[in-house]
Design an enzyme around this catalytic site. Sequence first.
Site, PDB file in Angstrom:
ATOM      1  N   GLY A  90       3.672   1.197  -6.845  1.00 23.52           N
ATOM      2  CA  GLY A  90       3.113   0.229  -5.816  1.00 23.52           C
ATOM      3  C   GLY A  90       3.909  -1.017  -5.174  1.00 23.52           C
ATOM      4  N   ARG A  91       5.239  -0.855  -5.392  1.00 22.47           N
ATOM      5  CA  ARG A  91       6.330  -1.738  -4.976  1.00 22.47           C
ATOM      6  C   ARG A  91       6.235  -2.797  -5.745  1.00 22.47           C
ATOM      7  NH1 ARG A  91       8.242   2.110  -3.101  1.00 22.47           N
ATOM      8  NH2 ARG A  91       9.033   2.285  -1.174  1.00 22.47           N
ATOM      9  N   LEU A  92       5.571  -2.929  -6.891  1.00 24.21           N
ATOM     10  CA  LEU A  92       5.513  -4.127  -7.821  1.00 24.21           C
ATOM     11  C   LEU A  92       6.594  -3.968  -8.874  1.00 24.21           C
ATOM     12  CD1 LEU A  92       1.691  -4.383  -8.771  1.00 24.21           C
ATOM     13  CD2 LEU A  92       3.050  -5.622  -7.120  1.00 24.21           C
ATOM     14  N   HIS A  93       7.793  -4.120  -8.376  1.00 24.28           N
ATOM     15  CA  HIS A  93       8.983  -3.752  -9.044  1.00 24.28           C
ATOM     16  C   HIS A  93       9.267  -5.103 -10.204  1.00 24.28           C
ATOM     17  CE1 HIS A  93       9.918  -1.328  -5.794  1.00 24.28           C
ATOM     18  NE2 HIS A  93       9.992  -2.430  -4.612  1.00 24.28           N
ATOM     19  N   GLN A 102       9.938   6.055  -1.362  1.00 27.09           N
ATOM     20  CA  GLN A 102      10.079   6.698  -2.628  1.00 27.09           C
ATOM     21  C   GLN A 102       9.161   5.792  -3.438  1.00 27.09           C
ATOM     22  OE1 GLN A 102      12.178   9.172  -3.695  1.00 27.09           O
ATOM     23  NE2 GLN A 102      11.119   8.834  -5.631  1.00 27.09           N
TER      24      GLN A 102
END
Length: 217
Positions: free
Chosen positions: A195-198, A13
């Site tokens: 980009g999963r850079l939460h 997601q």
Amino acid sequence: MTLSNETIQNLRQEYRSATLSEKEVAPDPISQFSKWFSEALASSLTEPNAMTLATATADGKPSARIMLLKGFEDKGFVFYTNYLSRKGQEITKNPVAALVFFWQELERQVRIEGILEKIDEKESEKYFHSRPRGSQIGAHASPQSREISGRDVLQKNLQQLEEKYKEGIEIPKPPHWGGYIVKPTFVEFWQGGQGRLHDRIAYRLENNNWNIIRLAP
């Protein structure tokens, strides 16, 4: 249907709804939680108070289940349970816990670590009597976490209790049932990012003061 690991690995997601910075958050985690919880309520999520409660056995083995948050205040987060249940026994021997809230639609997660204490007995009484009558009887009928021979055991207990506490008769709170408060020492607010850079903003309690830090995703 048989699922391959590849099918599961490809479940992804992309998060892109919001960001979170140190400058935006409240000075303490309870205030920040209140803000996010209010937004979860306003979004009409299903049971936004659902949370994972993780406890630990005396020898440190993890144990987790879904619970419902029933309140929060400056001191911490409140839930109710059977003190004689597995979790209750684990808490007695090792009074530490972690909570996790996941609000998928908002792409948010809150992690809480802290110390557990029983709440005031009068508060437990007050909440118990605010519950639906069926839930009150159920607290007496179920020997929570104990092994039973079948569902008929519960049905028999329920029938006997319904006879004992007919409509109009107050159902007493079981002495083994009540509330706990998780007094936090660490709270993390997670906002999903592209980009999963939460964004991960955490509060760590040090010398009775909350220090705000950013964690790498």
